[in-house]
Enzyme design. Structure first.
Site, short mmCIF file in Angstrom:
data_model
loop_
_atom_site.label_atom_id
_atom_site.label_comp_id
_atom_site.label_asym_id
_atom_site.label_seq_id
_atom_site.Cartn_x
_atom_site.Cartn_y
_atom_site.Cartn_z
N ARG A 120 0.83 -1.22 0.00
CA ARG A 120 0.00 0.00 0.00
C ARG A 120 0.86 1.27 0.00
NH1 ARG A 120 -4.80 -0.89 4.12
NH2 ARG A 120 -5.50 1.04 3.13
N ASP A 310 -15.49 3.18 2.84
CA ASP A 310 -15.34 1.77 3.23
C ASP A 310 -16.61 0.96 2.96
OD1 ASP A 310 -12.75 2.20 4.05
OD2 ASP A 310 -13.27 2.48 6.16
C1 S3P Z 1 -9.57 5.44 8.11
C2 S3P Z 1 -9.62 6.22 7.00
C3 S3P Z 1 -9.98 5.71 5.66
C4 S3P Z 1 -10.64 4.35 5.74
C5 S3P Z 1 -9.95 3.42 6.68
C6 S3P Z 1 -9.91 4.01 8.08
C7 S3P Z 1 -9.21 6.05 9.39
O1 S3P Z 1 -8.79 5.59 4.90
O2 S3P Z 1 -10.71 3.77 4.46
O3 S3P Z 1 -10.64 2.18 6.75
O4 S3P Z 1 -9.46 5.46 10.45
O5 S3P Z 1 -8.66 7.17 9.37
P1 S3P Z 1 -8.21 6.85 4.05
O6 S3P Z 1 -8.01 7.93 5.00
O7 S3P Z 1 -6.92 6.34 3.47
O8 S3P Z 1 -9.25 7.12 3.02
#
Ligand code: S3P
Length: 424
Positions: A120, A310
């Site tokens: 990632r 999500d």
């Molecule tokens: C999250 C932010 C999101 C989400 C992840 C949890 C967080 O990711 O997809 O499951 O807890 O800040 P991104 O900030 O990369 O979009």
């Protein structure tokens, strides 16, 4: 663990949704930035949050379990150098947020993760942190990463993406940097970091999509964590698509930066009611009643995407049962999650009999289609793909087999137990 899912006749009953994963990560990590003890009630027991808990322990915090639902974190006044590399497991949130905390320490540390996490992208946090004076060793901005502790300077960062992980990482670094640190996002991403930092008396200011912090020590507070709307999402969609269903999900976080799924499904004609709305530790919470509904198609794009990022895999399942063409766009970051969720969702729903096309940044889904099943599906090492396919399996004419369903444990080890309660 391979499982078989059979068609459900009806979903009925009331369940309590387990604690929010995003908020649990933050409660664990922010406790380390206090000089004192924080009692945390109702934390997520998913493997991702346990990765964070293990890391803060290795950074010198003590964890005392009061009972199954409560623990006390004592930061011993400051975190200390870990004796070995820190394992972030499958968790992007652990990696990106803890990097913000570690970048400004007076010691170096290393992070690594599993196969999926090691693919990632981390440039999105490394580049802004380098602008603050942080220093790293890495190969192509991927884990494993060595973080060389440095003194940090505040920056005014305009983020190209709406990402709560990026925003939180920079703000956490900003709590330990000279001057003001600001992050401006194109759209508002989930704001649990801002709400919890305020609750713990940090020097933080929010103006529209811009958040600023100044060097602060947090005050130790007791935190109660609400249920996870991202976990509730699987039950919400299941009840909407299994005929005659009527369920209530108790104690679900409905923070508006997370509740895009409710807005979209209501627009799709979903019968969803929020009951008993209240606030717990600065977060809005409600009980959610959901009844079977005849869904209609919609377009999902722009500002709402970070509010339901999500939930898109399970929204795609709902869209297969909606009359008309549902279009989902502006969601290319789905390709950077635990799996490439655009290709994974398309591949698995096609196998079940859906009419779904992949686009570079989303899907085109034509409904309503009868799902046939009678096949084997894969999880792609991704908990949300596992659970979305399970929900689709509940309306397939014939049983489906889901291979390696144990990936569910990343966020929601209680899933099978809870869905079984509603089906029986
Ligand atoms: C999250 C932010 C999101 C989400 C992840 C949890 C967080 O990711 O997809 O499951 O807890 O800040 P991104 O900030 O990369 O979009």
């Amino acid at each position: 663990m391979d499982i078989t899912v059979e068609k459900a006749n009806i979903l009925k009953g009331t369940i309590e949704i387990p604690a929010d994963k995003s908020i649990t990560h933050r409660a664990f990590m922010f406790s380390t930035l206090t000089k004192g003890k924080c009692k945390i009630t109702n934390f997520s027991k998913g493997a991702d949050c346990l990765s964070t808990l293990s890391i803060i322990q290795q950074l010198g915090c003590s964890i005392d379990y009061v009972n199954e639902k409560e623990l006390i974190i004592d930061s011993m006044a400051a975190i200390t150098a870990p004796s070995k590399p820190l394992n972030c497991g499958n968790s992007g949130t652990t990696t990106r947020l803890i990097t913000g905390i570690l970048a400004g320490q007076n010691f170096s540390s290393s992070l690594y993760g599993d196969e999926s996490l090691s693919k990632r992208p981390m440039k999105r946090i490394i580049s802004p942190l380098e602008l603050m004076g942080a220093s790293f060793k890495h190969n192509d901005y991927k884990l494993p990463i060595e973080i060389i502790g440095n003194e940090l300077q505040g920056i005014n960062y305009v983020s190209p993406i709406a990402s709560a992980q990026v925003k939180s990482c920079i703000l956490l670094a900003g709590l330990n940097a000279e001057g003001i640190t600001s992050v401006t996002e194109p759209y508002k991403s989930r704001n649990h970091t801002e709400l919890m930092l305020k609750y713990m008396n940090a020097d933080i200011n929010v103006e529209g999509n811009k958040v600023s912090v100044q060097k602060s020590k947090l005050s130790p507070e007791d935190l109660e964590i609400c249920g996870d709307i991202s976990s509730a999402a699987f039950f919400i969609v299941a009840a909407l698509i299994v005929p005659d269903s009527d369920i209530t999900l108790k104690n679900v976080g409905v923070n508006e930066t997370r509740s895009g799924i409710i807005d979209v499904l209501k627009k799709m004609n979903g019968n969803i009611e929020l009951l008993n709305e209240r606030t717990i530790s600065n977060e809005k919470v409600a009980d959610i009643r959901v009844r079977y509904s005849k869904l209609k198609a919609t377009t999902i794009e722009g500002e709402i995407i970070p509010r339901l990022i999500d939930e898109i895999p399970v929204i795609a399942v709902a869209a297969t049962q909606a009359e008309g063409t549902t279009i989902i766009k502006d969601a290319s970051d789905l390709r950077n999650k635990e799996a490439d969720r655009i290709t994974a969702v398309k591949t698995e729903l096609l196998k079940l009999g859906a009419n779904i096309e992949e686009t570079p940044d989303g899907f085109i889904i034509n409904g309503k289609t009868e799902l046939i099943g009678d096949c084997e599906t894969e999880c792609y090492h991704d908990h949300r793909i596992a659970m979305s396919t399970y929900v689709a399996g509940l309306i397939c004419k014939k049983p489906i087999k889901i291979n390696q369903f144990q990936w569910v444990n990343i966020s929601f080890p209680e899933f099978i137990n809870l869905i079984s309660k509603l089906i029986s």
